[in-house]
Structure formats: C-alpha cells, structure tokens
Design a protein around this motif. Sequence first.
Motif, PDB file in Angstrom:
ATOM      1  N   SER A  90      18.276  30.275 -15.227  1.00  0.00           N
ATOM      2  CA  SER A  90      18.335  28.824 -15.122  1.00  0.00           C
ATOM      3  C   SER A  90      19.444  28.478 -14.140  1.00  0.00           C
ATOM      4  CB  SER A  90      18.624  28.206 -16.490  1.00  0.00           C
ATOM      5  OG  SER A  90      18.762  26.804 -16.375  1.00  0.00           O
ATOM      6  N   ILE A  91      19.106  27.647 -13.156  1.00  0.00           N
ATOM      7  CA  ILE A  91      20.083  27.137 -12.202  1.00  0.00           C
ATOM      8  C   ILE A  91      19.942  25.619 -12.216  1.00  0.00           C
ATOM      9  CG2 ILE A  91      20.877  27.086  -9.813  1.00  0.00           C
ATOM     10  CD1 ILE A  91      19.536  29.821  -9.421  1.00  0.00           C
ATOM     11  N   ASN A  92      20.983  24.937 -12.659  1.00  0.00           N
ATOM     12  CA  ASN A  92      20.954  23.470 -12.750  1.00  0.00           C
ATOM     13  C   ASN A  92      19.705  22.967 -13.460  1.00  0.00           C
ATOM     14  OD1 ASN A  92      23.306  23.657 -11.335  1.00  0.00           O
ATOM     15  ND2 ASN A  92      22.481  22.957  -9.413  1.00  0.00           N
ATOM     16  N   GLU A  93      19.375  23.603 -14.560  1.00  0.00           N
ATOM     17  CA  GLU A  93      18.257  23.244 -15.426  1.00  0.00           C
ATOM     18  C   GLU A  93      16.877  23.583 -14.849  1.00  0.00           C
ATOM     19  OE1 GLU A  93      18.595  19.334 -17.139  1.00  0.00           O
ATOM     20  OE2 GLU A  93      20.779  19.463 -17.116  1.00  0.00           O
ATOM     21  N   ALA A  94      16.827  24.261 -13.707  1.00  0.00           N
ATOM     22  CA  ALA A  94      15.556  24.732 -13.148  1.00  0.00           C
ATOM     23  C   ALA A  94      15.415  26.215 -13.453  1.00  0.00           C
ATOM     24  CB  ALA A  94      15.500  24.496 -11.639  1.00  0.00           C
ATOM     25  N   ARG A  95      14.195  26.657 -13.671  1.00  0.00           N
ATOM     26  CA  ARG A  95      13.934  28.064 -14.006  1.00  0.00           C
ATOM     27  C   ARG A  95      13.503  28.844 -12.770  1.00  0.00           C
ATOM     28  NH1 ARG A  95      16.032  26.092 -18.078  1.00  0.00           N
ATOM     29  NH2 ARG A  95      15.326  26.494 -20.194  1.00  0.00           N
ATOM     30  N   LEU A  96      13.824  30.136 -12.797  1.00  0.00           N
ATOM     31  CA  LEU A  96      13.514  31.048 -11.707  1.00  0.00           C
ATOM     32  C   LEU A  96      13.260  32.412 -12.316  1.00  0.00           C
ATOM     33  CD1 LEU A  96      13.660  31.701  -8.580  1.00  0.00           C
ATOM     34  CD2 LEU A  96      16.079  32.161  -8.971  1.00  0.00           C
ATOM     35  N   PHE A  97      12.183  33.077 -11.883  1.00  0.00           N
ATOM     36  CA  PHE A  97      11.887  34.434 -12.323  1.00  0.00           C
ATOM     37  C   PHE A  97      12.246  35.415 -11.215  1.00  0.00           C
ATOM     38  CE2 PHE A  97       8.501  32.363 -15.028  1.00  0.00           C
ATOM     39  CZ  PHE A  97       9.072  32.684 -16.243  1.00  0.00           C
ATOM     40  N   ILE A  98      12.761  36.581 -11.620  1.00  0.00           N
ATOM     41  CA  ILE A  98      13.131  37.655 -10.701  1.00  0.00           C
ATOM     42  C   ILE A  98      12.520  38.947 -11.219  1.00  0.00           C
ATOM     43  CG2 ILE A  98      15.028  38.951  -9.645  1.00  0.00           C
ATOM     44  CD1 ILE A  98      15.089  35.977  -8.935  1.00  0.00           C
ATOM     45  N   SER A  99      12.007  39.781 -10.307  1.00  0.00           N
ATOM     46  CA  SER A  99      11.480  41.084 -10.685  1.00  0.00           C
ATOM     47  C   SER A  99      11.779  42.086  -9.579  1.00  0.00           C
ATOM     48  CB  SER A  99       9.961  40.994 -10.893  1.00  0.00           C
ATOM     49  OG  SER A  99       9.430  42.243 -11.248  1.00  0.00           O
ATOM     50  N   ASP A 100      11.968  43.335  -9.980  1.00  0.00           N
ATOM     51  CA  ASP A 100      12.074  44.407  -8.989  1.00  0.00           C
ATOM     52  C   ASP A 100      10.724  44.603  -8.309  1.00  0.00           C
ATOM     53  OD1 ASP A 100      14.604  45.824  -8.610  1.00  0.00           O
ATOM     54  OD2 ASP A 100      14.514  46.223 -10.772  1.00  0.00           O
ATOM     55  N   VAL A 101      10.767  45.043  -7.080  1.00  0.00           N
ATOM     56  CA  VAL A 101       9.544  45.315  -6.336  1.00  0.00           C
ATOM     57  C   VAL A 101       8.816  46.522  -6.930  1.00  0.00           C
ATOM     58  CG1 VAL A 101      10.474  44.341  -4.207  1.00  0.00           C
ATOM     59  CG2 VAL A 101      10.696  46.780  -4.641  1.00  0.00           C
TER      60      VAL A 101
ATOM     61  N   ALA B  19       8.645  43.419  -1.786  1.00  0.00           N
ATOM     62  CA  ALA B  19       9.630  42.361  -1.556  1.00  0.00           C
ATOM     63  C   ALA B  19       9.038  41.314  -0.619  1.00  0.00           C
ATOM     64  CB  ALA B  19      10.902  42.954  -0.947  1.00  0.00           C
ATOM     65  N   MET B  20       9.318  40.072  -0.918  1.00  0.00           N
ATOM     66  CA  MET B  20       8.895  38.970  -0.062  1.00  0.00           C
ATOM     67  C   MET B  20      10.008  37.937  -0.063  1.00  0.00           C
ATOM     68  SD  MET B  20       6.059  37.257  -2.597  1.00  0.00           S
ATOM     69  CE  MET B  20       5.393  38.788  -3.241  1.00  0.00           C
ATOM     70  N   THR B  21      10.215  37.315   1.064  1.00  0.00           N
ATOM     71  CA  THR B  21      11.269  36.312   1.144  1.00  0.00           C
ATOM     72  C   THR B  21      10.676  34.919   0.959  1.00  0.00           C
ATOM     73  OG1 THR B  21      11.086  36.190   3.537  1.00  0.00           O
ATOM     74  CG2 THR B  21      12.717  37.717   2.641  1.00  0.00           C
TER      75      THR B  21
END
Length: 126
Positions: A50-61, A67-69
């Motif tokens: 959570s960053i400033n109440e927004a959600r973000l998912f992260i995963s290893d390649v 990987a994608m930017t």
Amino acid sequence: MKMPDGFGAITPYLFVDKASEYVDFLKAAFNAEELSRTMRGERVTNACLSINEARLFISDVTDDYPAMTTSIYLYVEDADTSIAQAVSAGGQCEMQATDEPWGDRTGGIRDQWGNIWWISQHLGLG
C-alpha cells in the motif's frame, strides 16, 4: 461489483527481478507498507503493498512472466520531498518537480528496475 477492501478497479502488478529488493526500495522511496507476501521457495510469487492508500502487486519474474517496465502516476503530500526521498533510496531523477497547467506539481524518478514514477502533488487548481 465486489472488490477487496482498499482496492480500486485498477491495481498495478509489476514483475521484476529481485522482487524482495524491489519491495525494500518501495518502502524506502515511498513509505510503502507491505500488506502481504506469498513465497515459493526464494521467489516472491505475490507481494501486496500500500502506497498512500493505493494497492500495488509485486512478483518475481518467471519464464512465463518476464520483467516489464511501466510508468506509475503517484499522488503524494509534497512532490519535492517525495522525489528527494526516492532519489535517496536509489531512484534516478527524470524530471524535477514543476507546476503543471492541469493543477499538479509533478516530477519523476526512474527506479533501478526501469520503472518511471511520476510523483505528483495536487495543487487544487483544477
């Protein structure tokens, strides 16, 4: 429409090399809060932040998900301070914060994984 608490209809999902290090960068750069992490051995299969109440998912390649930017527009309380914090955490300044005609003070950093974060403070003009 049903969604988990705290989520919007769109949630970024980033596939990066060394996801654990990337989570650490997000914590240092943007005061991200790690909400959960699922592992398969040493590989992060899903981390929710959570960053400033927004959600973000992260995963290893993986072979199937390389990987994608991306580019993310992030609202913060103070753009100049947040850009300096992100640079201090290892980001590279792409653009110093400037007042934009649409009512935001916006600057940008590129993280070490190649993603660009447009860090913006809404000035209340629009």
